[in-house]
Design a protein around this motif. Structure first.
Motif, PDB file in Angstrom:
ATOM      1  N   ASN A  33     -23.040 -19.906 -26.595  1.00  0.00           N
ATOM      2  CA  ASN A  33     -23.300 -19.084 -25.791  1.00  0.00           C
ATOM      3  C   ASN A  33     -22.689 -18.338 -24.553  1.00  0.00           C
ATOM      4  N   TYR A  56     -20.283 -15.998 -28.850  1.00  0.00           N
ATOM      5  CA  TYR A  56     -20.283 -15.297 -28.596  1.00  0.00           C
ATOM      6  C   TYR A  56     -20.863 -14.853 -26.672  1.00  0.00           C
ATOM      7  N   PRO A  97     -19.601  -5.459 -31.011  1.00  0.00           N
ATOM      8  CA  PRO A  97     -20.603  -6.693 -31.878  1.00  0.00           C
ATOM      9  C   PRO A  97     -20.786  -8.479 -31.469  1.00  0.00           C
ATOM     10  N   LYS A  98     -19.770  -8.820 -30.839  1.00  0.00           N
ATOM     11  CA  LYS A  98     -20.006 -10.564 -30.263  1.00  0.00           C
ATOM     12  C   LYS A  98     -20.344 -10.618 -29.100  1.00  0.00           C
ATOM     13  N   ILE A 100     -23.916 -10.330 -27.092  1.00  0.00           N
ATOM     14  CA  ILE A 100     -25.269 -11.032 -27.754  1.00  0.00           C
ATOM     15  C   ILE A 100     -26.673 -10.469 -26.444  1.00  0.00           C
ATOM     16  N   SER A 272     -33.325 -21.283 -34.469  1.00  0.00           N
ATOM     17  CA  SER A 272     -33.673 -20.700 -34.723  1.00  0.00           C
ATOM     18  C   SER A 272     -34.010 -20.072 -33.718  1.00  0.00           C
ATOM     19  N   LYS A 275     -31.357 -17.866 -32.692  1.00  0.00           N
ATOM     20  CA  LYS A 275     -30.791 -16.545 -32.751  1.00  0.00           C
ATOM     21  C   LYS A 275     -32.360 -16.004 -33.412  1.00  0.00           C
ATOM     22  N   LYS A 279     -30.695 -11.759 -31.755  1.00  0.00           N
ATOM     23  CA  LYS A 279     -30.834 -11.058 -33.158  1.00  0.00           C
ATOM     24  C   LYS A 279     -28.867 -11.205 -33.467  1.00  0.00           C
ATOM     25  N   LYS A 280     -27.254 -10.905 -32.873  1.00  0.00           N
ATOM     26  CA  LYS A 280     -26.369 -10.623 -32.943  1.00  0.00           C
ATOM     27  C   LYS A 280     -25.562 -12.145 -33.098  1.00  0.00           C
ATOM     28  N   ILE A 281     -26.679 -12.928 -33.122  1.00  0.00           N
ATOM     29  CA  ILE A 281     -25.581 -14.212 -33.678  1.00  0.00           C
ATOM     30  C   ILE A 281     -25.525 -14.327 -35.327  1.00  0.00           C
ATOM     31  N   LYS A 282     -24.447 -14.485 -35.506  1.00  0.00           N
ATOM     32  CA  LYS A 282     -24.685 -14.789 -37.354  1.00  0.00           C
ATOM     33  C   LYS A 282     -24.958 -16.364 -38.038  1.00  0.00           C
TER      34      LYS A 282
END
Ligand SMILES: [Zn+2]
Length: 282
Positions: A33, A56, A97-98, A100, A272, A275, A279-282
């Motif tokens: 990030n 991100y 979208p990247k 976050i 976890s 994430k 929430k935008k981390i895939k």
């Protein structure tokens, strides 16, 4: 695989070898990030995120850039630029979208410019922080919160702000004591830990480090994020070097040691948590 939830790989410290640093992170299958501190560095963070799948971005205005001031510390020397928070500019960036989260934003009372009234100084930071909180709420994004020498002011301010509606986010590079940690946790915030937790206590005053380690011990593992804040704060094993995101493993190791957990479990849970918040981390 580890997520460095807060680094500044777009800063000038990497201008000659960013590609190699990123390669080292990619080899370790990391997720980064990359956090902005004002317009330029936010834009650069978003560009990196567009270019690399594992990156991100977080965009926003750091409180240090709300006034012009001379910063001169062990690892950091520069003159800050005074900027205002341009809502539309950042809103546009966040539509990616990247991107976050919003930040880093918050309060910084460590560097009060000479001749500046502290109340006035803080008031401007509050106004700018509130704009970023509003943007985060509008877009349902988490905040990356910076607090230095201002935990009392921050805890009070967030208490007020939360009366409107809830906020989500992380108090990054947490170095405070358990008293304020509890306040932030009660608000549902996460705490981010850097290489600072690996430092030996200062001979001149060991208490702050003891307080910080108490926080690491007591905090529920499901509220922990790990980060480097690279290029700053290289963990003890690499002290004196420029910090790089892969060094975040040292932070995870120290948490595992303090909590008596397996490193794998700390890494898995911290990932976890990241994430869940971002929430935008895939
Ligand atoms: Zn930072």
């Amino acid at each position: 695989m580890l997520i460095d939830t807060h680094c500044h790989i777009q800063f000038n410290a990497y201008k000659n070898d960013a590609d190699e640093v990123l390669k080292r992170c990619q080899e370790k299958e990391m997720i980064l990030n990359v956090v902005g501190s004002q317009r330029d560095t936010s834009l650069r963070a978003a560009e990196l995120a567009r270019r690399y799948g594992f990156i991100y971005a977080t965009v926003g205005l750091h409180p240090i850039h709300t006034h012009e001031t001379e910063v001169d510390e062990e690892e950091i020397k520069f003159k800050t630029r005074e900027e205002d928070f341009d809502y539309e500019f950042y809103k546009q960036l966040v539509s990616d979208p990247k991107v976050i989260a919003i930040g880093e934003c918050g309060f910084e009372l460590y560097h009060v410019p000479e001749g500046m009234n502290k109340e006035k100084f803080l008031q401007k930071q509050k106004d700018i922080f509130l704009k970023q909180i509003n943007l985060a709420r509008e877009l349902e994004l988490p905040l990356v919160i910076h607090v230095r020498d201002a935990h009392e002011e921050m805890a009070q301010f967030l208490d007020e702000v939360r009366k409107g509606s809830t906020i989500s986010g992380v108090v990054h590079c947490y170095t405070g004591n358990w008293h304020y940690a509890q306040k932030y946790l009660d608000m549902g915030l996460y705490l981010g830990f850097t290489g600072v937790i690996t430092f030996p206590p200062k001979k001149t005053g060991p208490q702050p480090q003891a307080d910080l380690l108490e926080v690491v011990k007591k905090i529920p593992i499901d509220k922990v994020l790990i980060e480097t804040d690279a290029p700053y704060l290289a963990p003890q094993a690499y002290r004196g070097q420029r910090c790089e995101p892969w060094m975040v493993e040292e932070v995870a190791k120290k948490i595992a040691e303090i909590k008596g957990m397996a490193l794998n479990d700390v890494a898995r849970i911290a990932n976890s948590n990241a994430k869940k918040l971002f929430k935008k981390i895939k």
